[in-house]
Design an enzyme around this catalytic site. Sequence first.
Site, PDB file in Angstrom:
ATOM      1  CG  ASN A   1      -2.071  -0.818   1.189  1.00  0.00           C
ATOM      2  OD1 ASN A   1      -2.576  -1.090   0.107  1.00  0.00           O
ATOM      3  ND2 ASN A   1      -2.547  -1.259   2.332  1.00  0.00           N
TER       4      ASN A   1
ATOM      5  CE  LYS B   1      13.514 -11.332 -11.401  1.00  0.00           C
ATOM      6  NZ  LYS B   1      14.643 -10.669 -12.034  1.00  0.00           N
TER       7      LYS B   1
ATOM      8  N   PRO C   1      -5.430 -10.971   8.140  1.00  0.00           N
ATOM      9  CG  PRO C   1      -4.001 -11.468   9.900  1.00  0.00           C
ATOM     10  CD  PRO C   1      -4.140 -11.585   8.410  1.00  0.00           C
ATOM     11  CG  ASP C   2      -9.097  -5.395  10.688  1.00  0.00           C
ATOM     12  OD1 ASP C   2      -8.493  -4.831  11.623  1.00  0.00           O
ATOM     13  OD2 ASP C   2      -9.782  -4.786   9.851  1.00  0.00           O
ATOM     14  CB  ILE C   3      -3.556  -5.995  13.068  1.00  0.00           C
ATOM     15  CG1 ILE C   3      -2.821  -6.823  12.015  1.00  0.00           C
ATOM     16  CG2 ILE C   3      -2.759  -5.947  14.380  1.00  0.00           C
ATOM     17  CD1 ILE C   3      -1.532  -6.223  11.504  1.00  0.00           C
TER      18      ILE C   3
ATOM     19  CG  PHE D   1      -5.159   6.601  11.829  1.00  0.00           C
ATOM     20  CD1 PHE D   1      -4.859   6.284  13.148  1.00  0.00           C
ATOM     21  CD2 PHE D   1      -4.810   7.855  11.351  1.00  0.00           C
ATOM     22  CE1 PHE D   1      -4.228   7.194  13.976  1.00  0.00           C
ATOM     23  CE2 PHE D   1      -4.175   8.780  12.166  1.00  0.00           C
ATOM     24  CZ  PHE D   1      -3.877   8.447  13.481  1.00  0.00           C
TER      25      PHE D   1
ATOM     26  CE  LYS E   1     -12.582   1.535   6.602  1.00  0.00           C
ATOM     27  NZ  LYS E   1     -11.533   2.138   5.830  1.00  0.00           N
TER      28      LYS E   1
ATOM     29  CE  LYS F   1     -11.310  -1.992  10.613  1.00  0.00           C
ATOM     30  NZ  LYS F   1      -9.987  -2.188  10.041  1.00  0.00           N
TER      31      LYS F   1
END
Length: 396
Positions: free
Chosen positions: A210, A289, A305-307, A323, A337, A341
């Site tokens: 990202n 490679k 996973p969503d930490i 954030f 969110k 969460k």
Amino acid sequence: MSELKGRKLVLGVTGGVAAYKAAELVRLLGKAGADVHVVLTEGGARFVTAVTFQALSGNRVWTDLWDPRMDNNMAHIDLTRDADAILISPATADVMAKLAHGLADDLLTTLCLARDCPLLVAPAMNRQMWEHLATQRNVAQLSADGVTLFGPAAGEQACGEVGLGRMLEPEDLCEAVIGFFQPRLLAGRRVVMTAGPTFEAIDPVRGITNSSSGKMAYGLARACAQAGAEVTLVSGPVALPVPAGVRRVSVRSALEMREAVFAALPGADVFIGVAAVADYRPATSAEHKIKKSGAELSITLTPNPDILADVANLPKPPFCVGFAAESRDLDEYAEGKRKAKKLPLIVGNLVQDGLGGDDNLVVLYDDAGRHPLPRAPKPDLARAIVAHLAGLLPEV
Ligand code: C5P
């Protein structure tokens, strides 16, 4: 940055080899907005001249208790009357001994005795001088008297020996001075944070990631440390220096980040997820490679996973902050969110407002509603977020 804007500092430079670093320190303090007035002892003047300090600080340099430039001959009092602090850097074992005993036999020690502002001391000496019982007695006495010590650090010394006694580097000292003037809103708190992007390997040289500079996270880690917190920063790959007083754990992938977070979590009061964690990773990563063949290539992605959600779902979670970087409908997505969460606080921003830049425009969302902050440099925003967060923490 102007974090020391409006601050008047008296910088005492005593006779140690590290005096050459004081010149750079004056430059950094000035850059941070401070008005620096240098007082050079006789020993200090043997290492660096008054001319250097005058040029760098833009102010007269003082060396003599009997300086006739002061109309009333009261330099030993007047110089610190409107000062926010005296910083002695480098501070020799000798000057520390004098301060501990209240001696006042030159301009600097007299100023210290006659001061009504805080005294900050950055020791610099040979390791055996530092370890000597007499010095340690003086250190204990100075601490008991409310003097703040910055360092010393360990490392190679001018004499060739290795050990404790090195003066902190000018950058670290400047950070320590900035930190000294911040309110200790997170004193005694342990904060774990994530930062930067994650990198999900496709093969040994390629991967998906990202876009994230890490600036907001590193700025927030710095603000938390300056507010007195013990900070662990679990960071994906970014090209940023570790803020003073922050412990960085470097990771690459989301899975590594999750593992490092959970290892750091026991005893944490606050968890702040700032990292731009990749939502997916390649289901398999090739050992070698992948060669170009001209044929179409598909990569199967599997969700990461969503930490943050995993931490917030613990039976006894720390205070969790998220954030949300969105490209539209900020209120709806950020608040969505926060609810999904189970976060008490989320910091929302529109990517077009801040990504990669030095400024940002953010809105805080908590149980009490929506709190927009004015557009500001990221370090100022970090401090505002820390202040808001500190106000929501349960009492210790
Ligand atoms: O990616 P998303 O917009 O859901 O991110 C919102 C928050 O969740 C951020 O604080 C981010 O650091 C965190 N997050 C996480 N693990 C993920 C995805 C997001 O901790 N896999």
